[in-house]
Design an enzyme around this catalytic site. Structure first.
Site, PDB file in Angstrom:
ATOM      1  N   ASP A 248      -4.960 -30.893 -51.560  1.00 37.29           N
ATOM      2  CA  ASP A 248      -5.888 -30.719 -50.583  1.00 37.29           C
ATOM      3  C   ASP A 248      -7.091 -30.310 -50.913  1.00 37.29           C
ATOM      4  OD1 ASP A 248      -3.839 -28.015 -49.029  1.00 37.29           O
ATOM      5  OD2 ASP A 248      -5.168 -28.224 -50.983  1.00 37.29           O
ATOM      6  N   LYS A 268      -7.638 -31.821 -45.014  1.00 36.08           N
ATOM      7  CA  LYS A 268      -8.251 -32.126 -43.650  1.00 36.08           C
ATOM      8  C   LYS A 268      -9.668 -32.543 -43.448  1.00 36.08           C
ATOM      9  CE  LYS A 268      -4.823 -29.087 -41.689  1.00 36.08           C
ATOM     10  NZ  LYS A 268      -4.231 -28.623 -43.157  1.00 36.08           N
ATOM     11  N   MET A 374     -11.853 -16.738 -44.932  1.00 34.03           N
ATOM     12  CA  MET A 374     -11.917 -17.471 -43.810  1.00 34.03           C
ATOM     13  C   MET A 374     -12.785 -16.789 -42.621  1.00 34.03           C
ATOM     14  SD  MET A 374      -7.877 -18.720 -43.301  1.00 34.03           S
ATOM     15  CE  MET A 374      -7.044 -17.486 -44.221  1.00 34.03           C
TER      16      MET A 374
END
Ligand code: SAH
Length: 667
Positions: A248, A268, A374
Site C-alpha cells: 500500500d 487508498k 497521523m
C-alpha cells in the site's frame, strides 16, 4: 491402542467424527459423545452468544484432562486462540461452503411470501438475508439440524437457512430448495481435529488429512519509511521469494518493479479504489490458501499503527501461518535522518509513540519525548492540547515530513508557535515533542546536493551527493525467436561480435542459454566491447574482450575498424529495441556485412511515482530512452537543476526532446 475421540452428542457431530476417522486406516478408536455448553443452553440465541468456545469448551477440557486424545469440531466453532495446551493437528478439506435454503414447499428465497418467517442462527446470516429480503420476518433458531428441519415441516416457520455441509453430512440434501448467494464463514464445511500440544502421534496420524500443508505462508513485512535502503535482509528475502505481494501507500513502489512476484496495490491513493480492511484480509487469505507465498508489505513497521495485529489475527484464526518481519518505523527513521535523540542520558528517559488521529482523544503520556503519528492535519490542535495539559509553551517540536524519502523536510519550532496555526504541515509527517530533542551539537546534517538518477546504475553519481534513484527505464528480455535461430545457424561465419552495453551481454547470453546454446558457437569471432562497463560484465562470464571501444559515441567503434584495418567482414550486434542504426549503417558503408538482433527491450516502468523536482539539485541521464521517458513523466526540467548526461547520444537526446535550451550546459 484405542484412540479416544470426543465429539458433541448430536447426529451431525457424530457423523463428522465418523467422516474423519473413516479416513484414518488401521486404528482402533472409540467415540465419546459430550454435550457442550451450547448444546445444554438452547435458550441462548447465537446472536447473543459472546463465548468463543460455546461449542467446544467441554470437549477441549476432556483432552486437557486426558479423558480423550482428540476432539473433532466444526472448524468454524474452534475458538481463537485455542486454549493453552491444545493445538490443531488437522484441518480437513471443505465438504461444501455454501448456505442453503430449506422451505416447506421448496420455494426459493424470492418466492417466499412477504412477512414469511425465516430462521437463521447467526448474526451474519440474518444481516445478509435482511439485505436480500427486507420484508421477511427473521427469527433466531437453535437446536440440532433435525430439530430445525422439524420446525419448518410442522409449520412453525416457513423457511430455514442452514449450512449445505450439514445437510450433506446427514444425507438430507433432498430438502435443499436453493443455494443462497450469501457470504459464509471461510471455514464452514471444514472439520478441525484438536489434540494436546506436542502429541506427535496424533500429529503424524492425522497429517495426511491436514490441508494446511498445501497452504502458502503469509509474511507481514515492514518496508520501513519509504526508502528501500532501510529494508531488513529478512524482508528482502521474503520479497524475493514471494509469489504475490500486497502493498500500500507510504512505500516506494518503484522498488517493486524488479521483483518477480505478482503485485497487488491495496492502498487508498488518489483515484484508485480504496480497499476496505475486510477485503484486504480476504484477498490475502485467498492467496495463502491457494498455496501462494504471500508478502503483505506495509510502510514502517507492521505492528506500529499498521493494523498488523488485525491482519495477523484474521489469518491465524483461520489457521494460516503468519510470520511478522519488523520494519523501521517512521519515528526511528526521522530520528536518524534529522539526528534527533529520542532519549538522552539522564535528561530524556522515556519516549512514547502515539496516534493523533483523533485530536479530541489525544493521548498525552507522561514521557519525556512524545512522537505523534497521523497528526499532520491537526498539528495546531495537538500543540494546544499539549499546552493545556501543562507542557511549557517553549517546548521544542520537530516536525519531520516524508522521513527517509527524497522529499524529506523538517520544521524545528515550539509548541506555542505550532499552536498559532501559522505553519503548514504536509502529510505524512511525525510531530516530535520534547525538551531535549534538539539535534546533538546543533549539528543538523549539512546540506548535500540531491541527485536524481534516472538510469539503472547509481555508482557513477554517488560521489556527487545524496542519490535518489528513480530508474526511468526497465529492461525486459525478449523471447527466443526465428531471427535468433537464423543467427545461431550461421554463428560460425561471424568474425566480429559487438556488445554495445552490459545488457546486450547479459540478455544475449541468456537467450542463447534458453535455446541450450552457448558462446562457443561463435567459434571464429573476436569480441568487441563498447565501454569498460560492458567489458567488465563480459569478464563476469569469463569472456575477454579482444577490443574495447570508447562508449562516448559510435565513432569509437568506427575508429577501431578504420585504424586497425580489422579483417573479416561478418559482424553480429545484439542490441536493444531502441538502439540507433547509426553504427551498423556506418559499418555497412565500410563494406561490412552486419546482422543485428534485438535481445532486450527498454520500456517505461509502470507506476513510476514522480519525485518533487523542486527538492532536486542535479539530474543524471544515462541513455536516450531515459531522456524520452523523463519527458513523458516530468515534461520539463526546472531551471535550478544541473543536468548530467552520459555520452553525446544522451546529450543530443536532451536537446532533441526540447528539455534543454541550446545555450544551456550539460556536465
Ligand atoms: N506503520 C507505520 C505507521 C503507519 S500510520 C510506521 O511504522 O511508520 C501512518 C502515519 O505514519 C503517518 O500519518 C505519519 O505520521 C507516519 N509516517 C509514515 N511514514 C512516514 C514518513 N516517511 N515520514 C513521516 N511520517 C511518516
Amino acid at each position: 491402542m484405542k484412540i479416544r475421540v470426543v465429539a458433541r452428542n448430536s447426529r451431525l457431530s457424530l457423523a463428522q467424527a465418523q467422516e474423519v476417522m473413516a479416513k484414518i486406516k488401521g486404528v482402533d478408536w472409540k467415540l465419546i459423545p459430550l454435550a457442550s455448553y451450547g448444546d445444554k443452553h438452547l435458550e441462548i440465541p447465537l446472536t447473543e452468544n459472546t463465548m468463543p468456545d460455546f461449542f467446544t469448551k467441554e470437549l477441549d477440557e476432556a483432552i486437557l484432562n486426558d479423558e480423550a486424545d482428540i476432539a473433532i469440531h466444526s472448524a468454524k466453532d474452534v475458538p481463537y486462540p485455542l486454549p493453552q495446551g491444545l493445538e490443531l493437528v488437522a484441518l480437513t478439506e471443505c465438504l461444501a461452503n455454501a448456505d442453503v435454503l430449506v422451505s416447506r414447499r421448496k420455494e426459493k428465497l424470492s418466492q417466499l411470501k412477504p412477512g414469511a418467517k425465516i430462521a437463521c442462527s447467526s448474526p451474519s446470516r440474518q444481516e445478509q438475508i435482511r439485505q436480500l429480503r427486507p420484508d421477511l420476518e427473521i427469527v433466531d433458531i437453535r437446536g440440532t439440524i433435525d430439530q430445525r428441519l422439524a420446525r419448518v415441516f410442522n409449520g412453525e416457520i416457513d423457511a430455514l437457512v442452514v449450512a449445505e455441509c450439514a445437510l450433506k453430512r446427514l444425507e438430507l440434501e433432498e430438502f435443499i430448495a436453493e443455494t443462497l448467494p450469501i457470504k459464509t464463514h471461510p471455514l464452514q464445511g471444514h472439520l478441525a481435529v484438536v489434540a494436546r500440544v506436542g502429541n506427535a502421534q496424533m500429529k503424524s496420524l492425522f497429517y495426511p488429512l491436514d490441508i494446511r500443508k498445501n497452504y502458502g505462508k503469509v509474511y507481514l513485512v515492514g518496508f520501513g519509511p519509504g526508502n528501500p535502503d532501510l529494508l531488513t535482509l529478512r524482508a528482502l528475502q521474503a520479497i524475493d521469494e514471494a509469489d504475490i505481494i500486497f502493498y500500500d501507500d507510504l512505500l516506494d513502489a518503484s522498488f517493486l518493479l524488479n521483483v518477480e512476484a505478482e503485485l497487488v496495490y491495496v492502498g487508498k491513493r488518489r483515484d484508485k479504489h480504496a480497499f476496505e480492511q475486510d477485503e484486504i484480509n480476504e484477498m490475502i487469505y485467498r492467496a495463502a490458501i491457494a498455496g501462494k507465498q504471500v508478502v503483505r508489505l506495509k510502510g514502517g513497521d507492521p505492528m506500529i499503527f499498521g493494523r498488523g495485529g488485525e491482519e495477523y489475527d484474521f489469518l491465524a484464526s483461520k489457521f494460516v501461518q503468519v510470520e511478522i518481519i519488523p520494519g523501521i518505523t517512521s519515528a526511528l527513521a526521522a530520528a536518524a535522518t534529522q539526528a534527533i535523540p529520542l532519549t538522552r542520558r539522564e535528561l530524556a528517559r522515556s519516549v512514547s509513540f502515539c496516534t493523533a488521529h483523533d485530536p479530541n482523544h489525544l493521548p498525552i503520556p507522561n514521557t519525556d519525548t512524545i512522537v505523534y503519528y497521523m497528526g499532520a492535519h491537526n498539528a495546531p490542535i495537538i500543540a494546544q492540547k499539549l499546552i493545556e495539559s501543562g507542557k511549557k509553551t517553549d517546548t521544542t517540536v520537530i516536525i519531520v515530513e516524508s522521513a527517509g524519502s527524497e522529499n524529506e523536510r523538517s520544521i524545528n519550532t515550539t509548541l506555542q508557535n505550532l499552536a498559532s496555526g501559522s505553519l503548514t504541515v504536509n502529510s505524512p509527517a511525525l510531530i516530535i515533542v520534547g525538551e531535549h530533542i534538539n539535534p546533538t551539537n546543533n549539528a543538523t546534517p549539512s546540506k548535500q546536493n540531491k541527485i536524481l538518477v534516472t538510469s539503472s546504475s547509481t555508482k557513477p553519481y554517488e560521489h556527487l551527493g545524496k542519490v535518489i534513484h528513480k530508474p526511468l527505464i526497465q529492461i525486459k528480455e525478449v523471447d527466443p525467436n526465428e531471427q535468433l535461430l537464423q543467427i545461431i545457424h550461421k554463428a560460425d561465419q561471424y568474425n566480429w561480435l559487438i556488445f554495445t552495453s552490459r545488457w546486450s551481454v547479459v540478455h544475449f547470453l541468456s537467450l542463447l542459454n534458453k535455446v541450450k546454446k552457448d558462446i562457443r558457437i561463435f567459434a571464429k569471432a573476436q569480441i568487441i566491447a563498447i565501454g569498460k562497463n560492458t567489458a567488465s560484465v563480459l569478464e563476469k562470464y569469463h569472456l575477454h574482450a579482444d577490443w574495447i571501444a570508447s562508449d562516448e559515441s559510435s565513432s569509437g567503434i568506427i575508429d577501431l575498424f578504420m585504424n586497425h584495418s580489422l579483417v573479416g567482414k561478418n559482424v553480429f550486434i545484439p542490441h536493444s529495441n531502441l538502439s540507433p542504426n547509426t553504427m551498423p549503417n556506418l559499418l555497412r558503408k565500410m563494406g561490412y556485412q552486419v546482422d543485428t538482433l534485438v535481445v532486450y527491450e527498454n520500456v517505461l516502468p509502470e507506476n513510476v511515482q514522480p519525485v518533487d523536482l523542486s527538492e532536486i539539485d542535479i539530474i543524471a541521464f544515462g541513455s536516450p530512452s531515459g531522456v524520452k521517458n523523463f519527458k513523458k513523466i516530468y515534461k520539463s526540467i526546472p531551471a535550478h537543476i544541473q543536468v548530467i548526461a552520459k555520452g553525446d547520444v544522451t546529450k543530443n537526446a536532451l536537446y532533441e526532446q526540447g528539455l534543454l535550451p541550446f545555450d544551456d550546459w550539460v556536465i
